[in-house]
Design a protein around this motif. Sequence first.
Motif, PDB file in Angstrom:
ATOM      1  N   ALA A 169       0.878  -1.168   0.000  1.00  0.00           N
ATOM      2  CA  ALA A 169       0.000   0.000   0.000  1.00  0.00           C
ATOM      3  C   ALA A 169       0.915   1.217   0.000  1.00  0.00           C
ATOM      4  O   ALA A 169       2.150   1.088  -0.051  1.00  0.00           O
ATOM      5  CB  ALA A 169      -0.925   0.008   1.219  1.00  0.00           C
ATOM      6  N   VAL A 170       0.335   2.407   0.059  1.00  0.00           N
ATOM      7  CA  VAL A 170       1.129   3.625   0.193  1.00  0.00           C
ATOM      8  C   VAL A 170       0.560   4.449   1.341  1.00  0.00           C
ATOM      9  O   VAL A 170      -0.622   4.347   1.669  1.00  0.00           O
ATOM     10  CB  VAL A 170       1.162   4.457  -1.108  1.00  0.00           C
ATOM     11  N   GLU A 171       1.441   5.258   1.945  1.00  0.00           N
ATOM     12  CA  GLU A 171       1.023   6.106   3.058  1.00  0.00           C
ATOM     13  C   GLU A 171       1.570   7.512   2.867  1.00  0.00           C
ATOM     14  O   GLU A 171       2.742   7.693   2.529  1.00  0.00           O
ATOM     15  CB  GLU A 171       1.527   5.553   4.391  1.00  0.00           C
ATOM     16  N   PHE A 172       0.698   8.504   3.094  1.00  0.00           N
ATOM     17  CA  PHE A 172       1.089   9.906   3.087  1.00  0.00           C
ATOM     18  C   PHE A 172       0.789  10.485   4.454  1.00  0.00           C
ATOM     19  O   PHE A 172      -0.330  10.364   4.954  1.00  0.00           O
ATOM     20  CB  PHE A 172       0.329  10.689   2.017  1.00  0.00           C
ATOM     21  N   VAL A 173       1.799  11.115   5.060  1.00  0.00           N
ATOM     22  CA  VAL A 173       1.635  11.768   6.357  1.00  0.00           C
ATOM     23  C   VAL A 173       1.629  13.267   6.112  1.00  0.00           C
ATOM     24  O   VAL A 173       2.608  13.823   5.585  1.00  0.00           O
ATOM     25  CB  VAL A 173       2.770  11.377   7.327  1.00  0.00           C
ATOM     26  N   VAL A 174       0.524  13.925   6.478  1.00  0.00           N
ATOM     27  CA  VAL A 174       0.413  15.364   6.287  1.00  0.00           C
ATOM     28  C   VAL A 174       1.036  16.080   7.482  1.00  0.00           C
ATOM     29  O   VAL A 174       0.892  15.643   8.627  1.00  0.00           O
ATOM     30  CB  VAL A 174      -1.060  15.783   6.084  1.00  0.00           C
ATOM     31  N   THR A 175       1.757  17.158   7.217  1.00  0.00           N
ATOM     32  CA  THR A 175       2.361  17.919   8.297  1.00  0.00           C
ATOM     33  C   THR A 175       1.294  18.750   9.021  1.00  0.00           C
ATOM     34  O   THR A 175       0.127  18.741   8.652  1.00  0.00           O
ATOM     35  CB  THR A 175       3.492  18.823   7.770  1.00  0.00           C
ATOM     36  N   SER A 176       1.684  19.471  10.044  1.00  0.00           N
ATOM     37  CA  SER A 176       0.734  20.215  10.876  1.00  0.00           C
ATOM     38  C   SER A 176       0.248  21.472  10.163  1.00  0.00           C
ATOM     39  O   SER A 176       0.912  22.029   9.279  1.00  0.00           O
ATOM     40  CB  SER A 176       1.395  20.603  12.195  1.00  0.00           C
ATOM     41  N   ALA A 177      -0.925  21.955  10.612  1.00  0.00           N
ATOM     42  CA  ALA A 177      -1.449  23.217  10.116  1.00  0.00           C
ATOM     43  C   ALA A 177      -0.748  24.407  10.760  1.00  0.00           C
ATOM     44  O   ALA A 177      -0.568  25.444  10.120  1.00  0.00           O
ATOM     45  CB  ALA A 177      -2.956  23.298  10.364  1.00  0.00           C
ATOM     46  N   SER A 178      -0.354  24.268  12.036  1.00  0.00           N
ATOM     47  CA  SER A 178       0.345  25.373  12.704  1.00  0.00           C
ATOM     48  C   SER A 178       1.269  24.911  13.822  1.00  0.00           C
ATOM     49  O   SER A 178       2.099  25.682  14.292  1.00  0.00           O
ATOM     50  CB  SER A 178      -0.661  26.368  13.296  1.00  0.00           C
ATOM     51  N   THR A 179       1.157  23.677  14.272  1.00  0.00           N
ATOM     52  CA  THR A 179       1.815  23.230  15.498  1.00  0.00           C
ATOM     53  C   THR A 179       3.331  23.245  15.393  1.00  0.00           C
ATOM     54  O   THR A 179       4.021  23.429  16.401  1.00  0.00           O
ATOM     55  CB  THR A 179       1.311  21.826  15.868  1.00  0.00           C
ATOM     56  N   ARG A 180       3.884  23.069  14.195  1.00  0.00           N
ATOM     57  CA  ARG A 180       5.333  23.116  14.044  1.00  0.00           C
ATOM     58  C   ARG A 180       5.866  24.507  14.340  1.00  0.00           C
ATOM     59  O   ARG A 180       7.042  24.660  14.720  1.00  0.00           O
ATOM     60  CB  ARG A 180       5.703  22.686  12.630  1.00  0.00           C
ATOM     61  N   GLY A 181       5.023  25.549  14.243  1.00  0.00           N
ATOM     62  CA  GLY A 181       5.513  26.898  14.438  1.00  0.00           C
ATOM     63  C   GLY A 181       6.497  27.290  13.347  1.00  0.00           C
ATOM     64  O   GLY A 181       6.581  26.655  12.297  1.00  0.00           O
ATOM     65  N   ASP A 182       7.266  28.329  13.598  1.00  0.00           N
ATOM     66  CA  ASP A 182       8.237  28.788  12.612  1.00  0.00           C
ATOM     67  C   ASP A 182       9.630  28.193  12.814  1.00  0.00           C
ATOM     68  O   ASP A 182      10.536  28.458  12.043  1.00  0.00           O
ATOM     69  CB  ASP A 182       8.363  30.318  12.664  1.00  0.00           C
TER      70      ASP A 182
END
Length: 541
Positions: free
Chosen positions: A443-456
């Motif tokens: 199968a394949v997997e895509f992990v989406v990053t955060s909307a804001s939690t990573r910060g700058d």
Amino acid sequence: MPPVTRREVLRTTLAASLLPLLPACRGDGDDGAAPAGTSGRFLHGVASGDPLPDAVILWTRVTPDDPLTAALRVEWELGLDPELARPALSGRVDTDAGRDYTVKVDVSGLQPGQTYYYRFRLGDQVSPVGRTRAAPAGAVEHLRLGFVTCGDYARGLFNVYRRVAERDDLQAVIHLGDYIYENARQNDVRPQVPPREAVTLADYRLRYATFRTDPDLQALHRQHPMIWIWDDHELANNSWSGGAEDHDPASDGDFFLRRASAFRAAHEWLPVRTPDHADLARIYRSFRYGDLLDLIMIDARQVGRDRPLASNTLFGEEVPVFTQTGDYTDPARQILGVEQEQWLIEQLRQSGARWRVIGNQVYFSPLKVLGSPRSLGGGGLYLSSDKWDGYAPARDRVLAAVAEAGNVVIMTGDAHEAYAFDVHDDPNNALAYNRLTGEGSKAVEFVVTSASTRGDGVVGDSLSARLQQLPDNLEQLLRLTNPHLKYYNNTRNGYTLLDIDAERVQAQFWFVPIVSQPSDEESLGAVFECAHGTQRLQRRD
């Protein structure tokens, strides 16, 4: 089985006592006493969610002008144009303090694939107009879905949500959890409200209310229907079915009472079709998009997860890596729970769609800091027991059903990083998986990053934070140990767009440059495809 104690009975009773306080909204009837209140304001916008071919959830929240208002009767209307000059359906619904004056209407009788517009009225107050879409039925040629996760109000502005709201080509937006954060964080961009960790029902309600005043999040809900599933921060950090890493009974009280409060507030404030009003913990559910896609939303965090195991290496908790040995090999340990695991396997077996997409909280694919074939025992050093790596026998059972079904895409949140994986249970075994061609992938997997939690930027001194501060070639270092890893970005916030037709699924990783201040910029980081029948990734950018 040990005898049930009086304390356990009391705890369960307290938690269960909250459930009847979440009534379904009453519909069009005029029976009963007239509501006491007649005025209020729509300060939290509108939303829609859980679209079916013939139904969708419509949501709003009324802030009464009089805080002593007992109940309010709200009118809703649905039409075929933004001005609602071509009405389709309308009705009235009651709300009160028992559901925090939220309004949730399950509107049926829709036409498959149709775009609709809706609004609410209370006296002379009119809500903003929202747009929604019923799911298509029958033969479907093409779909586009947006995926988001991890929007921490304190860590950053919701520039990502605004970029997704500006797209007009999405069938729906899928939120993979951490819609709110329960923590007491007060620094960074803006303070959490209330200014403490959310523990009580009032705390969670106020936290949702604060998030929902954000104009970018309101725009996202106004423009697209949302299909949401929780992760841990809707309750407490690193939660599981019987507790949480960040729950201390001495200061936070009974965990199950807290859990019932968190779950109740989530069902009130999000446009979710509650699968079972008698059991708010059960939220896994599925959606069909004609003959093209079955979307299966699972709960790998709350309902059936056993407590994560501690490190079993000499490093201990200082470097909490582990090997797949000892208790980690126990087939009785669960991440979904017996009932949900069987439900998921049946969903995969019974699916007649061209593609199956699983909405999942924590990364499914193995991720190691030191790799060796699992077939030789141990499999090397795994990075996190909080993920599916900590429940490998359960993953083996699910992966067998995934492989049998074919054309499965796993969409994952939680990590605050972007990944693309070929999915294999033993990718370090060169006889089972070819790192150059992807042959053997299931199968394949895509992990989406955060909307804001990573910060700058990267903060903290944890192992994860230290890894994130390594040079830009960290992706290449990780890929030496994890040959199934095809893409990695650990620096930016963003979203993932899934473009689907009969011949392939394409994932586009979009990023925003900053969340500490408003920005209208975004950039395309990478594009990957999985062709029908191949179960492996190809980079296309």
